[in-house]
Scaffold this active site. Sequence first.
Site, PDB file in Angstrom:
ATOM      1  N   ASN A  11      24.309  29.189  11.318  1.00 22.30           N
ATOM      2  CA  ASN A  11      23.330  28.436  10.511  1.00 22.30           C
ATOM      3  C   ASN A  11      22.256  29.308   9.877  1.00 22.30           C
ATOM      4  O   ASN A  11      21.472  28.819   9.077  1.00 22.30           O
ATOM      5  CB  ASN A  11      22.677  27.300  11.322  1.00 22.30           C
ATOM      6  CG  ASN A  11      23.690  26.270  11.768  1.00 22.30           C
ATOM      7  OD1 ASN A  11      24.432  25.743  10.937  1.00 22.30           O
ATOM      8  ND2 ASN A  11      23.770  26.004  13.051  1.00 22.30           N
ATOM      9  N   ARG A  18      16.315  25.217   4.547  1.00 21.83           N
ATOM     10  CA  ARG A  18      16.039  24.039   5.381  1.00 21.83           C
ATOM     11  C   ARG A  18      14.964  24.401   6.410  1.00 21.83           C
ATOM     12  O   ARG A  18      14.842  25.575   6.785  1.00 21.83           O
ATOM     13  CB  ARG A  18      17.306  23.611   6.165  1.00 21.83           C
ATOM     14  CG  ARG A  18      18.485  23.240   5.335  1.00 21.83           C
ATOM     15  CD  ARG A  18      18.427  21.800   4.871  1.00 21.83           C
ATOM     16  NE  ARG A  18      19.125  21.651   3.595  1.00 21.83           N
ATOM     17  CZ  ARG A  18      20.446  21.545   3.462  1.00 21.83           C
ATOM     18  NH1 ARG A  18      21.206  21.517   4.506  1.00 21.83           N
ATOM     19  NH2 ARG A  18      20.983  21.442   2.275  1.00 21.83           N
ATOM     20  N   ASN A  74      20.681  38.373  15.951  1.00 22.81           N
ATOM     21  CA  ASN A  74      20.084  37.060  16.186  1.00 22.81           C
ATOM     22  C   ASN A  74      21.264  36.125  16.461  1.00 22.81           C
ATOM     23  O   ASN A  74      21.920  35.650  15.530  1.00 22.81           O
ATOM     24  CB  ASN A  74      19.278  36.575  14.979  1.00 22.81           C
ATOM     25  CG  ASN A  74      18.602  35.240  15.269  1.00 22.81           C
ATOM     26  OD1 ASN A  74      18.918  34.575  16.255  1.00 22.81           O
ATOM     27  ND2 ASN A  74      17.688  34.834  14.408  1.00 22.81           N
ATOM     28  N   ALA A  77      22.038  29.762  17.876  1.00 17.68           N
ATOM     29  CA  ALA A  77      22.319  28.804  18.960  1.00 17.68           C
ATOM     30  C   ALA A  77      23.222  29.400  20.050  1.00 17.68           C
ATOM     31  O   ALA A  77      23.147  28.990  21.220  1.00 17.68           O
ATOM     32  CB  ALA A  77      22.939  27.538  18.384  1.00 17.68           C
ATOM     33  N   HIS A  80      22.058  30.629  23.630  1.00  7.05           N
ATOM     34  CA  HIS A  80      21.870  29.745  24.781  1.00  7.05           C
ATOM     35  C   HIS A  80      23.191  29.248  25.376  1.00  7.05           C
ATOM     36  O   HIS A  80      23.174  28.454  26.307  1.00  7.05           O
ATOM     37  CB  HIS A  80      21.009  28.549  24.358  1.00  7.05           C
ATOM     38  CG  HIS A  80      19.885  28.922  23.437  1.00  7.05           C
ATOM     39  ND1 HIS A  80      18.855  29.762  23.830  1.00  7.05           N
ATOM     40  CD2 HIS A  80      19.638  28.635  22.128  1.00  7.05           C
ATOM     41  CE1 HIS A  80      18.028  29.940  22.801  1.00  7.05           C
ATOM     42  NE2 HIS A  80      18.478  29.267  21.762  1.00  7.05           N
ATOM     43  N   ASP A  87      29.329  39.206  26.958  1.00 10.64           N
ATOM     44  CA  ASP A  87      30.358  40.109  27.488  1.00 10.64           C
ATOM     45  C   ASP A  87      30.788  41.143  26.444  1.00 10.64           C
ATOM     46  O   ASP A  87      31.091  42.285  26.794  1.00 10.64           O
ATOM     47  CB  ASP A  87      31.579  39.322  27.966  1.00 10.64           C
ATOM     48  CG  ASP A  87      31.330  38.593  29.281  1.00 10.64           C
ATOM     49  OD1 ASP A  87      30.263  38.791  29.897  1.00 10.64           O
ATOM     50  OD2 ASP A  87      32.216  37.812  29.692  1.00 10.64           O
ATOM     51  N   GLU A  98      18.046  41.968  20.801  1.00 12.35           N
ATOM     52  CA  GLU A  98      18.119  40.536  20.479  1.00 12.35           C
ATOM     53  C   GLU A  98      16.845  40.122  19.754  1.00 12.35           C
ATOM     54  O   GLU A  98      15.752  40.450  20.226  1.00 12.35           O
ATOM     55  CB  GLU A  98      18.260  39.756  21.795  1.00 12.35           C
ATOM     56  CG  GLU A  98      18.225  38.247  21.656  1.00 12.35           C
ATOM     57  CD  GLU A  98      18.193  37.544  23.020  1.00 12.35           C
ATOM     58  OE1 GLU A  98      18.407  38.215  24.072  1.00 12.35           O
ATOM     59  OE2 GLU A  98      17.925  36.335  23.029  1.00 12.35           O
ATOM     60  N   HIS A 100      14.711  36.883  17.570  1.00 15.65           N
ATOM     61  CA  HIS A 100      14.601  35.476  17.156  1.00 15.65           C
ATOM     62  C   HIS A 100      13.414  35.315  16.232  1.00 15.65           C
ATOM     63  O   HIS A 100      12.344  35.900  16.478  1.00 15.65           O
ATOM     64  CB  HIS A 100      14.419  34.562  18.373  1.00 15.65           C
ATOM     65  CG  HIS A 100      15.554  34.636  19.321  1.00 15.65           C
ATOM     66  ND1 HIS A 100      16.750  34.005  19.072  1.00 15.65           N
ATOM     67  CD2 HIS A 100      15.709  35.297  20.480  1.00 15.65           C
ATOM     68  CE1 HIS A 100      17.581  34.276  20.064  1.00 15.65           C
ATOM     69  NE2 HIS A 100      16.985  35.063  20.930  1.00 15.65           N
ATOM     70  N   SER A 102      11.846  32.329  15.685  1.00 15.96           N
ATOM     71  CA  SER A 102      10.897  31.482  16.408  1.00 15.96           C
ATOM     72  C   SER A 102      10.698  32.030  17.824  1.00 15.96           C
ATOM     73  O   SER A 102      11.491  32.852  18.305  1.00 15.96           O
ATOM     74  CB  SER A 102      11.418  30.040  16.458  1.00 15.96           C
ATOM     75  OG  SER A 102      12.619  29.965  17.211  1.00 15.96           O
ATOM     76  N   ARG A 111      16.288  26.089  25.048  1.00 24.62           N
ATOM     77  CA  ARG A 111      16.236  27.387  24.349  1.00 24.62           C
ATOM     78  C   ARG A 111      15.661  28.494  25.235  1.00 24.62           C
ATOM     79  O   ARG A 111      15.618  29.658  24.845  1.00 24.62           O
ATOM     80  CB  ARG A 111      15.388  27.278  23.081  1.00 24.62           C
ATOM     81  CG  ARG A 111      15.975  26.333  22.057  1.00 24.62           C
ATOM     82  CD  ARG A 111      15.228  26.422  20.736  1.00 24.62           C
ATOM     83  NE  ARG A 111      15.446  25.209  19.957  1.00 24.62           N
ATOM     84  CZ  ARG A 111      16.480  25.003  19.155  1.00 24.62           C
ATOM     85  NH1 ARG A 111      17.410  25.939  18.999  1.00 24.62           N
ATOM     86  NH2 ARG A 111      16.621  23.867  18.496  1.00 24.62           N
TER      87      ARG A 111
HETATM   88  O1  CA2 Z   1      14.449  31.465  16.269  1.00 22.72           O
HETATM   89  C1  CA2 Z   1      15.587  31.918  16.089  1.00 22.72           C
HETATM   90  O2  CA2 Z   1      15.826  32.913  15.415  1.00 22.72           O
HETATM   91  C2  CA2 Z   1      16.791  31.163  16.683  1.00 22.72           C
HETATM   92  O3  CA2 Z   1      17.757  32.135  17.091  1.00 22.72           O
HETATM   93  C3  CA2 Z   1      17.318  30.293  15.567  1.00 22.72           C
HETATM   94  C4  CA2 Z   1      18.453  29.375  16.007  1.00 22.72           C
HETATM   95  C5  CA2 Z   1      18.062  28.603  17.260  1.00 22.72           C
HETATM   96  O4  CA2 Z   1      19.184  27.861  17.713  1.00 22.72           O
HETATM   97  C6  CA2 Z   1      17.582  29.516  18.363  1.00 22.72           C
HETATM   98  O5  CA2 Z   1      17.199  28.712  19.469  1.00 22.72           O
HETATM   99  C7  CA2 Z   1      16.406  30.338  17.910  1.00 22.72           C
HETATM  100  C8  CA2 Z   1      18.788  28.360  14.922  1.00 22.72           C
HETATM  101  C9  CA2 Z   1      19.075  28.948  13.593  1.00 22.72           C
HETATM  102  C10 CA2 Z   1      19.229  27.819  12.637  1.00 22.72           C
HETATM  103  O6  CA2 Z   1      18.814  28.267  11.387  1.00 22.72           O
HETATM  104  C11 CA2 Z   1      18.411  27.350  10.491  1.00 22.72           C
HETATM  105  C12 CA2 Z   1      18.075  27.816   9.261  1.00 22.72           C
HETATM  106  C13 CA2 Z   1      17.613  26.966   8.316  1.00 22.72           C
HETATM  107  C14 CA2 Z   1      17.514  25.625   8.592  1.00 22.72           C
HETATM  108  C15 CA2 Z   1      17.856  25.147   9.844  1.00 22.72           C
HETATM  109  C16 CA2 Z   1      18.310  26.012  10.803  1.00 22.72           C
END
Ligand code: CA2
Length: 145
Positions: A11, A18, A74, A77, A80, A87, A98, A100, A102, A111
Site C-alpha cells: 500500500n 490517501r 518499510n 502491514a 506486524h 526469516d 526497519e 516507519h 508513523s 501495530r
Molecule cells: O508508518 C508506517 O510506515 C507503516 O509501516 C505504514 C503501514 C502500516 O500498516 C504500519 O503499521 C506502519 C501502512 C502503509 C499504508 O500506506 C498507505 C498509504 C496511503 C494511504 C493509505 C495507506
Amino acid sequence: MMKILVIHGPNLNLLGKREPEIYGSTTIDEINTLLKMEAQKLGTEIEFSQSNSEGEIVDRIQRAMGNIDGIVINPAAYTHTSVAIRDAIASTGIPTIEVHISNIYRREDFRKLSYVSGVAVGVISGLGVNSYLLGLIGLVTHLKK
Ligand code: CA2
C-alpha cells in the site's frame, strides 16, 4: 561502491494519495528521489523496490544476497504479521534497518508488535519521510564501520 536496497511494503504505492493526515502528502517517487540525492551525498548506489505481496518481498531480499550491502525496509502491514520477511532478513544476513513513517507505538495495539525489529540493525519510527533518510544515513554509517 556500496549498494543499498530500499524496499517499500504493501500500500505504500498509495503514499501521498490517501490518508495524508497519517502518512503525509509525499509520494513514493518523491521519497525515492530524496533518498537518491542523500545516497549521492553519501557516495553509495541505491535501488528501489515496492511490492504488495509478501512472497515477492521475500524473493527480493533473497535476490539481494551477494550484490546488496544493506537494506532499508518499510515492511508496512507485514511488519506486524510476517515471520517470512523476518526469516528472509535473518537467513540472508544482510544488515537491515526497519523504518516507519508513523510512530507505530502511538497507534493501535496491533501495530506495537514488529516481527522485523528483532533481526534489524535498528528501527526508526514516527519521523515521516525523514525516517527513510535517517534510516539510510544510519545504515551507511553502520556499514562503513
Ligand atoms: O508508518 C508506517 O510506515 C507503516 O509501516 C505504514 C503501514 C502500516 O500498516 C504500519 O503499521 C506502519 C501502512 C502503509 C499504508 O500506506 C498507505 C498509504 C496511503 C494511504 C493509505 C495507506
